[in-house]
Motif scaffolding. Structure first.
Motif, PDB file in Angstrom:
ATOM      1  N   LEU A  88       0.897  -1.263  -0.098  1.00  0.00           N
ATOM      2  CA  LEU A  88      -0.132   0.171  -0.069  1.00  0.00           C
ATOM      3  C   LEU A  88       0.949   1.356  -0.075  1.00  0.00           C
ATOM      4  CD1 LEU A  88      -2.973  -1.025   2.328  1.00  0.00           C
ATOM      5  CD2 LEU A  88      -3.190  -0.366   0.053  1.00  0.00           C
ATOM      6  N   GLU A  89       1.868   1.265   0.801  1.00  0.00           N
ATOM      7  CA  GLU A  89       2.837   2.370   0.719  1.00  0.00           C
ATOM      8  C   GLU A  89       3.445   2.508  -0.463  1.00  0.00           C
ATOM      9  OE1 GLU A  89       4.069   3.249   5.454  1.00  0.00           O
ATOM     10  OE2 GLU A  89       5.498   2.107   4.071  1.00  0.00           O
ATOM     11  N   ILE A  90       3.863   1.430  -1.178  1.00  0.00           N
ATOM     12  CA  ILE A  90       4.540   1.390  -2.509  1.00  0.00           C
ATOM     13  C   ILE A  90       3.478   2.321  -3.509  1.00  0.00           C
ATOM     14  CG2 ILE A  90       5.374   0.249  -4.327  1.00  0.00           C
ATOM     15  CD1 ILE A  90       6.567  -1.870  -2.285  1.00  0.00           C
ATOM     16  N   MET A  91       2.364   2.068  -3.296  1.00  0.00           N
ATOM     17  CA  MET A  91       1.266   2.457  -4.251  1.00  0.00           C
ATOM     18  C   MET A  91       0.717   3.808  -3.885  1.00  0.00           C
ATOM     19  SD  MET A  91      -1.295  -0.910  -4.706  1.00  0.00           S
ATOM     20  CE  MET A  91      -2.513  -0.187  -5.587  1.00  0.00           C
ATOM     21  N   GLY A  92       1.266   4.347  -2.512  1.00  0.00           N
ATOM     22  CA  GLY A  92       1.051   5.665  -2.350  1.00  0.00           C
ATOM     23  C   GLY A  92      -0.163   5.896  -1.277  1.00  0.00           C
ATOM     24  N   HIS A  93      -0.408   4.614  -0.780  1.00  0.00           N
ATOM     25  CA  HIS A  93      -1.597   5.024   0.183  1.00  0.00           C
ATOM     26  C   HIS A  93      -1.103   4.609   1.599  1.00  0.00           C
ATOM     27  CE1 HIS A  93      -4.306   4.629  -3.209  1.00  0.00           C
ATOM     28  NE2 HIS A  93      -3.944   3.706  -3.589  1.00  0.00           N
ATOM     29  N   GLN A  94      -1.996   4.626   2.507  1.00  0.00           N
ATOM     30  CA  GLN A  94      -1.726   4.583   3.869  1.00  0.00           C
ATOM     31  C   GLN A  94      -1.814   3.318   4.259  1.00  0.00           C
ATOM     32  OE1 GLN A  94      -0.510   7.236   5.971  1.00  0.00           O
ATOM     33  NE2 GLN A  94      -0.557   8.235   3.967  1.00  0.00           N
ATOM     34  N   ARG A  95      -1.111   2.862   5.630  1.00  0.00           N
ATOM     35  CA  ARG A  95      -1.348   1.439   6.148  1.00  0.00           C
ATOM     36  C   ARG A  95      -2.745   1.372   6.439  1.00  0.00           C
ATOM     37  NH1 ARG A  95       3.983   2.262   9.889  1.00  0.00           N
ATOM     38  NH2 ARG A  95       5.264   2.907   8.268  1.00  0.00           N
ATOM     39  N   GLY A  96      -3.329   0.161   6.135  1.00  0.00           N
ATOM     40  CA  GLY A  96      -4.662   0.007   6.802  1.00  0.00           C
ATOM     41  C   GLY A  96      -5.669   0.317   5.571  1.00  0.00           C
ATOM     42  N   GLU A  97      -5.439   0.784   4.485  1.00  0.00           N
ATOM     43  CA  GLU A  97      -6.289   1.316   3.412  1.00  0.00           C
ATOM     44  C   GLU A  97      -6.553  -0.031   2.570  1.00  0.00           C
ATOM     45  OE1 GLU A  97      -5.844   6.164   3.218  1.00  0.00           O
ATOM     46  OE2 GLU A  97      -4.900   5.002   1.911  1.00  0.00           O
ATOM     47  N   TYR A  98      -7.292  -0.872   3.163  1.00  0.00           N
ATOM     48  CA  TYR A  98      -7.371  -2.270   2.270  1.00  0.00           C
ATOM     49  C   TYR A  98      -8.397  -2.072   1.382  1.00  0.00           C
ATOM     50  CZ  TYR A  98      -4.786  -3.989   6.623  1.00  0.00           C
ATOM     51  OH  TYR A  98      -4.013  -4.087   7.566  1.00  0.00           O
ATOM     52  N   GLY A  99      -9.143  -1.127   1.254  1.00  0.00           N
ATOM     53  CA  GLY A  99      -9.804  -1.015   0.027  1.00  0.00           C
ATOM     54  C   GLY A  99      -9.052  -0.957  -1.346  1.00  0.00           C
ATOM     55  N   PHE A 100      -7.876  -0.445  -1.497  1.00  0.00           N
ATOM     56  CA  PHE A 100      -6.858  -0.382  -2.325  1.00  0.00           C
ATOM     57  C   PHE A 100      -6.208  -1.755  -2.839  1.00  0.00           C
ATOM     58  CE2 PHE A 100      -7.396   3.880  -0.882  1.00  0.00           C
ATOM     59  CZ  PHE A 100      -7.865   4.429  -1.881  1.00  0.00           C
ATOM     60  N   LEU A 101      -5.853  -2.375  -1.629  1.00  0.00           N
ATOM     61  CA  LEU A 101      -5.035  -3.732  -1.692  1.00  0.00           C
ATOM     62  C   LEU A 101      -5.286  -4.411  -0.414  1.00  0.00           C
ATOM     63  CD1 LEU A 101      -1.569  -4.230  -3.234  1.00  0.00           C
ATOM     64  CD2 LEU A 101      -2.143  -5.555  -1.147  1.00  0.00           C
ATOM     65  N   HIS A 102      -5.934  -5.467  -0.537  1.00  0.00           N
ATOM     66  CA  HIS A 102      -6.355  -6.300   0.583  1.00  0.00           C
ATOM     67  C   HIS A 102      -5.552  -7.557   1.030  1.00  0.00           C
ATOM     68  CE1 HIS A 102      -9.106  -8.490   3.517  1.00  0.00           C
ATOM     69  NE2 HIS A 102      -9.730  -7.355   3.798  1.00  0.00           N
ATOM     70  N   PRO A 103      -5.212  -7.795   2.378  1.00  0.00           N
ATOM     71  CA  PRO A 103      -4.343  -8.953   2.650  1.00  0.00           C
ATOM     72  C   PRO A 103      -5.053 -10.262   2.081  1.00  0.00           C
ATOM     73  CG  PRO A 103      -4.650  -7.481   4.603  1.00  0.00           C
ATOM     74  CD  PRO A 103      -5.488  -6.922   3.541  1.00  0.00           C
ATOM     75  N   ASN A 104      -6.313 -10.427   2.116  1.00  0.00           N
ATOM     76  CA  ASN A 104      -6.855 -11.617   1.980  1.00  0.00           C
ATOM     77  C   ASN A 104      -7.258 -11.531   0.561  1.00  0.00           C
ATOM     78  OD1 ASN A 104      -7.669 -11.151   4.987  1.00  0.00           O
ATOM     79  ND2 ASN A 104      -7.849 -13.267   4.723  1.00  0.00           N
ATOM     80  N   GLU A 105      -7.962 -10.732   0.025  1.00  0.00           N
ATOM     81  CA  GLU A 105      -8.458 -10.817  -1.204  1.00  0.00           C
ATOM     82  C   GLU A 105      -7.455 -10.881  -2.345  1.00  0.00           C
ATOM     83  OE1 GLU A 105     -11.455 -10.962  -2.074  1.00  0.00           O
ATOM     84  OE2 GLU A 105     -12.443 -10.658  -0.337  1.00  0.00           O
ATOM     85  N   HIS A 106      -6.326 -10.047  -2.048  1.00  0.00           N
ATOM     86  CA  HIS A 106      -4.952  -9.754  -3.189  1.00  0.00           C
ATOM     87  C   HIS A 106      -3.768 -10.506  -2.723  1.00  0.00           C
ATOM     88  CE1 HIS A 106      -7.703  -5.991  -3.536  1.00  0.00           C
ATOM     89  NE2 HIS A 106      -8.058  -6.738  -4.537  1.00  0.00           N
ATOM     90  N   VAL A 107      -3.321 -10.316  -1.540  1.00  0.00           N
ATOM     91  CA  VAL A 107      -2.092 -10.886  -1.413  1.00  0.00           C
ATOM     92  C   VAL A 107      -2.298 -12.628  -1.097  1.00  0.00           C
ATOM     93  CG1 VAL A 107      -0.098 -11.148   0.519  1.00  0.00           C
ATOM     94  CG2 VAL A 107      -1.402  -8.868  -0.001  1.00  0.00           C
ATOM     95  N   ASN A 108      -3.228 -13.069  -0.484  1.00  0.00           N
ATOM     96  CA  ASN A 108      -3.946 -14.338  -0.177  1.00  0.00           C
ATOM     97  C   ASN A 108      -4.430 -14.927  -1.257  1.00  0.00           C
ATOM     98  OD1 ASN A 108      -3.205 -16.339   1.967  1.00  0.00           O
ATOM     99  ND2 ASN A 108      -5.335 -16.637   1.624  1.00  0.00           N
ATOM    100  N   MET A 109      -4.661 -14.410  -2.490  1.00  0.00           N
ATOM    101  CA  MET A 109      -5.378 -15.086  -3.668  1.00  0.00           C
ATOM    102  C   MET A 109      -5.008 -16.384  -4.205  1.00  0.00           C
ATOM    103  SD  MET A 109      -6.020 -13.408  -7.285  1.00  0.00           S
ATOM    104  CE  MET A 109      -7.138 -11.789  -6.647  1.00  0.00           C
ATOM    105  N   SER A 110      -5.940 -17.168  -4.266  1.00  0.00           N
ATOM    106  CA  SER A 110      -5.584 -18.527  -4.683  1.00  0.00           C
ATOM    107  C   SER A 110      -5.064 -19.356  -3.657  1.00  0.00           C
ATOM    108  CB  SER A 110      -5.012 -18.598  -6.003  1.00  0.00           C
ATOM    109  OG  SER A 110      -5.351 -17.789  -7.012  1.00  0.00           O
ATOM    110  N   GLN A 111      -4.985 -18.950  -2.457  1.00  0.00           N
ATOM    111  CA  GLN A 111      -4.078 -19.596  -1.337  1.00  0.00           C
ATOM    112  C   GLN A 111      -5.037 -19.592  -0.141  1.00  0.00           C
ATOM    113  OE1 GLN A 111      -0.663 -16.846  -0.766  1.00  0.00           O
ATOM    114  NE2 GLN A 111      -1.432 -16.018  -2.479  1.00  0.00           N
ATOM    115  N   SER A 112      -4.440 -20.778   0.599  1.00  0.00           N
ATOM    116  CA  SER A 112      -4.874 -21.117   1.854  1.00  0.00           C
ATOM    117  C   SER A 112      -3.822 -21.122   2.966  1.00  0.00           C
ATOM    118  CB  SER A 112      -5.631 -22.305   2.112  1.00  0.00           C
ATOM    119  OG  SER A 112      -6.026 -22.922   3.356  1.00  0.00           O
ATOM    120  N   THR A 113      -4.011 -20.789   4.214  1.00  0.00           N
ATOM    121  CA  THR A 113      -2.824 -21.249   5.064  1.00  0.00           C
ATOM    122  C   THR A 113      -2.606 -22.784   5.036  1.00  0.00           C
ATOM    123  OG1 THR A 113      -3.580 -19.628   6.827  1.00  0.00           O
ATOM    124  CG2 THR A 113      -2.527 -21.740   7.495  1.00  0.00           C
TER     125      THR A 113
END
Length: 474
Positions: free
Chosen positions: A119-144
């Motif tokens: 998010l910071e690389i994209m110019g956003h603040q930490r926690g602004e998950y509407g732009f990039l989400h831990p589950n929806e995007h970083v964890n896409m196609s994955q499970s623990t």
């Protein structure tokens, strides 16, 4: 609550204030509250942190190729992962190494840190998950359930070969000593009783061979560790993943990590089976047991200096007693012995944890990981320590060793082919009863000439196979 020092995040259980400076999020924060167990965080195992980032990077690239993740988010995730792989942000991986949830807290810790860095690389603040989400995007196609065990295998693979290098370092030290002591005659022993002569070089070359054998066993175990279950998602059926994802993410992971991982042919089996971890743990136990045996020998051979074996001298590393002046202890072999005991105990932990898995998942992989990582790390450091601070500095008490051979009744075994078993038994009995030397008694009885006896008792004759005389020539 000071809004400048905290941000609000939301999860299944509700809203929670997360420190503004943190790159982790609400899931990680709950894990911090739940698992105050060891005081050791996953950041203590940088190979694991790097492995998690490598998997997330490969997943992002695979999802982009499949048309599931846009280019901007992919590039931000990839950039964040590369920074973590390079060593940044490891202090943000704060969950305890022992945790419930089958590693979910570790996976979410990685998802949140990567998301907030991205998010910071994209110019956003930490926690602004509407732009990039831990589950929806970083964890896409994955499970623990496929990320965590795959990360463990990547990290363990790296550790295995670091341990192999450390063992080779120790093996080379023993090989150098074997060459240095090649001409030093001594008595071999079985069951702590005099046996037959050998050289100190032969004794030390044995230790080198033992290590070399186990280096190969570790490499064999690494072949099993290469098999991963990425693409399995929850239980191995691949739900929520593209049909081509498993093969594609594996190829990307090989490129990213440099490790020749392969996808398991049966992802349901691979998601629940901890057999490769048991196999590796068993090999580590083998290494530990044999290494401890070597250290036992070093302590025994160096015992004394006046009232023990006193055959070799270990380098003095520190004063040995707070009350006995001049005492020096074999502290380096002692510490390696203790590492071995820990590894053997860790193997039992891994065995129980692997057995405790139920149905389609093993929930106890965190303790398996912690046990394996400790075993590999401590054995690696132990081998290097033993080589550099002990073996390299060992010296031999040559004259004392030679005198022991000459006094020993055990050399009568070498005379069996020349004087016969019955005569050899009588000579041994007389030597034991009188304290006389075997050679002295043989000469006194006229069983051999001095020239023949000297020839038989040469070190190069005593310590290796040789043609035996026929009875007619005795």
């Amino acid at each position: 609550m000071n809004i400048t020092t905290h941000r609000m995040e939301h999860d299944l259980l509700g809203d929670k204030a997360v420190p503004s400076a943190a790159y982790y999020g609400v899931h990680t924060l709950r894990a911090l509250e739940n698992f105050n167990i060891t005081g050791i965080t996953i950041a203590a195992y940088p190979d694991l942190v790097r492995a998690l980032a490598q998997i997330k990077l490969a997943a992002a690239q695979a999802n982009r190729e499949l048309g599931l993740l846009d280019n901007a988010r992919t590039e931000a995730i990839v950039a964040a992962c590369r920074e973590i792989i390079a060593g940044k942000y490891h202090e943000q991986f704060v969950v305890d190494v022992i945790q419930g949830g089958a590693g979910t807290s570790t996976n979410m810790n990685a998802n949140e840190v990567i998301a907030n860095v991205a998010l910071e690389i994209m110019g956003h603040q930490r926690g602004e998950y509407g732009f990039l989400h831990p589950n929806e995007h970083v964890n896409m196609s994955q499970s623990t359930n496929d990320v965590y065990p795959s990360a463990l295998k990547l990290a363990t693979y790296v550790g295995i070969f670091r341990l192999v290098d450390s063992m080779a370092h120790l093996r080379f030290a023993f090989e150098r000593k074997a060459e240095e002591f090649a001409d030093v005659l001594k008595m071999g022993r079985t069951q702590l009783q005099d046996a037959v002569p050998m050289t100190l070089g032969q004794e030390f070359s044995t230790y080198a061979t033992m290590l070399g054998e186990d280096e190969e066993r570790l490499k064999e175990a690494a072949l099993l560790i290469r098999e991963i279950n990425l693409g399995a998602t929850a239980i191995g059926t691949g739900i929520n993943a593209h049909p081509d994802y498993a093969a594609l993410v594996c190829r990307r992971l090989v490129e990213t990590s440099g490790i020749p991982v392969i996808t398991s042919p049966n992802l349901i089996e691979a998601t629940q089976d901890c057999g490769s971890f048991i196999q590796l743990s068993g090999v580590l136990k083998r290494v530990a047991a044999k290494l401890s045996k070597v250290c036992n020998d070093l302590r025994l051979l160096s015992s004394g200096p006046r009232a023990g074996f006193g055959e070799i001298n270990l380098p003095a590393r520190q004063a040995g007693s707070s009350i006995m002046p001049g005492k020096v202890n074999p502290v380096i072999p002692e510490v390696v012995n203790q590492i071995a005991y820990e590894v053997i105990g860790n193997d039992l932990t891994v065995t129980f944890a692997a057995e405790a898995g139920q149905l389609q998942l093993n929930a106890f992989e965190p303790i398996i990981a912690h046990s394996l990582f400790k075993s590999v790390l401590h054995l690696s450091r132990g081998c290097t320590t033993l080589a550099d601070l002990c073996v390299d500095g060992i010296t031999a008490n040559r004259e004392a060793l030679r005198a022991t051979v000459e006094r020993s009744i055990g050399i009568v075994t070498a005379l069996n082919p020349y004087i016969g078993y019955a005569n050899a038994t009588d000579v041994a009995a007389e030597a034991h009863a009188t304290g006389l030397g075997v050679a002295e008694i043989v000469l006194a009885r006229g069983l051999m000439t001095r020239e023949a006896l000297d020839e038989v008792l040469r070190p190069e004759v005593l310590t290796r196979p040789r043609p035996l005389p026929t009875r007619a020539n005795v």
